[in-house]
Write a protein that holds these residues in place. Sequence first.
Motif, mmCIF file in Angstrom:
data_model
loop_
_atom_site.group_PDB
_atom_site.id
_atom_site.type_symbol
_atom_site.label_atom_id
_atom_site.label_comp_id
_atom_site.label_asym_id
_atom_site.label_seq_id
_atom_site.Cartn_x
_atom_site.Cartn_y
_atom_site.Cartn_z
ATOM 1 N N VAL A 32 0.863 -1.174 0.000
ATOM 2 C CA VAL A 32 0.000 0.000 0.000
ATOM 3 C C VAL A 32 0.901 1.226 0.000
ATOM 4 N N CYS A 33 0.751 2.029 -1.061
ATOM 5 C CA CYS A 33 1.600 3.212 -1.219
ATOM 6 C C CYS A 33 0.724 4.450 -1.345
ATOM 7 N N PRO A 34 1.124 5.565 -0.740
ATOM 8 C CA PRO A 34 0.355 6.808 -0.905
ATOM 9 C C PRO A 34 0.576 7.386 -2.301
ATOM 10 N N LYS A 35 -0.487 7.968 -2.873
ATOM 11 C CA LYS A 35 -0.348 8.604 -4.186
ATOM 12 C C LYS A 35 0.453 9.894 -4.053
ATOM 13 N N ASN A 36 0.113 10.691 -3.071
ATOM 14 C CA ASN A 36 0.844 11.924 -2.780
ATOM 15 C C ASN A 36 1.385 11.818 -1.373
ATOM 16 N N LEU A 37 2.514 12.366 -1.157
ATOM 17 C CA LEU A 37 3.090 12.306 0.186
ATOM 18 C C LEU A 37 2.356 13.223 1.159
ATOM 19 N N GLN A 38 1.665 14.255 0.646
ATOM 20 C CA GLN A 38 0.962 15.175 1.518
ATOM 21 C C GLN A 38 -0.408 14.621 1.938
ATOM 22 N N VAL A 39 -1.080 13.904 1.047
ATOM 23 C CA VAL A 39 -2.421 13.390 1.325
ATOM 24 C C VAL A 39 -2.298 11.907 1.660
ATOM 25 N N THR A 40 -2.702 11.534 2.860
ATOM 26 C CA THR A 40 -2.538 10.140 3.289
ATOM 27 C C THR A 40 -3.773 9.287 3.019
ATOM 28 N N GLU A 41 -4.909 9.907 2.638
ATOM 29 C CA GLU A 41 -6.117 9.122 2.403
ATOM 30 C C GLU A 41 -6.081 8.410 1.052
ATOM 31 N N ASN A 42 -5.480 9.035 0.041
ATOM 32 C CA ASN A 42 -5.413 8.437 -1.291
ATOM 33 C C ASN A 42 -4.240 7.478 -1.343
ATOM 34 N N ARG A 43 -4.561 6.209 -1.545
ATOM 35 C CA ARG A 43 -3.511 5.189 -1.555
ATOM 36 C C ARG A 43 -3.663 4.302 -2.784
ATOM 37 N N THR A 44 -2.559 3.760 -3.220
ATOM 38 C CA THR A 44 -2.533 2.808 -4.323
ATOM 39 C C THR A 44 -2.129 1.460 -3.746
ATOM 40 N N VAL A 45 -2.831 0.411 -4.168
ATOM 41 C CA VAL A 45 -2.555 -0.928 -3.664
ATOM 42 C C VAL A 45 -1.982 -1.767 -4.804
ATOM 43 N N PHE A 46 -0.856 -2.397 -4.546
ATOM 44 C CA PHE A 46 -0.212 -3.287 -5.505
ATOM 45 C C PHE A 46 -0.238 -4.694 -4.922
ATOM 46 N N VAL A 47 -0.604 -5.675 -5.752
ATOM 47 C CA VAL A 47 -0.701 -7.061 -5.299
ATOM 48 C C VAL A 47 0.082 -7.940 -6.268
ATOM 49 N N LYS A 48 0.869 -8.866 -5.707
ATOM 50 C CA LYS A 48 1.630 -9.802 -6.523
ATOM 51 C C LYS A 48 1.637 -11.159 -5.825
ATOM 52 N N ILE A 49 1.421 -12.223 -6.592
ATOM 53 C CA ILE A 49 1.477 -13.584 -6.037
ATOM 54 C C ILE A 49 2.945 -13.987 -5.939
ATOM 55 N N ILE A 50 3.320 -14.500 -4.769
ATOM 56 C CA ILE A 50 4.718 -14.854 -4.511
ATOM 57 C C ILE A 50 4.806 -16.302 -4.073
ATOM 58 N N ASP A 51 6.043 -16.821 -4.040
ATOM 59 C CA ASP A 51 6.256 -18.206 -3.618
ATOM 60 C C ASP A 51 6.636 -18.305 -2.146
ATOM 61 N N GLU A 52 7.409 -17.339 -1.663
ATOM 62 C CA GLU A 52 7.859 -17.358 -0.280
ATOM 63 C C GLU A 52 7.656 -15.974 0.338
ATOM 64 N N PRO A 53 7.474 -15.904 1.647
ATOM 65 C CA PRO A 53 7.297 -14.591 2.292
ATOM 66 C C PRO A 53 8.498 -13.668 2.130
#
Length: 163
Positions: A32-53
Amino acid sequence: MPVNWLCTCCVLHLTLVLYFAPVEAVLRCVCVCPKNLQVTENRTVFVKIIDEPKECVCEDVVHGSPMECLHCQCKHEMLAVTFIKVVIFIIILILSLLILYMLYLFAEDLYVRRYGRSCWATKPTRFGQQQSRLDRIRNSTEKWRKGLAEQRKNVFHRHTMLS
């Protein structure tokens, strides 16, 4: 008797499948990454399937610069795929049984309309005539509609309430 036996076999089979089936799990990394560093409500979520933690690293999931990843929060999650499959199987089974019951009721209604009697044993009424299950349902529905019409007439026309 056959319906009880069938239900028992289904429950037993489902229990055995759940007990002996290998637990399928999917590991995924969610960043979960913020879109702007000033606004914390707007976030972008990136998801990737992995094999190990250990593979849950921001640079691999976001494909961004290390400066962007400083503000991202990444964590790994495990999804229980077997549980999801079982829930979907139960829902499909219940829907199938309801559809089969609906088809049975339609077939019985067609049989009653064609031959004038039900294929199951009928219950004698006070006057000695036979009454099918469908006729009893129709009679009770008609009685309910008459009571509802009476209540509407009392409430909306006479402005009185039934007790």
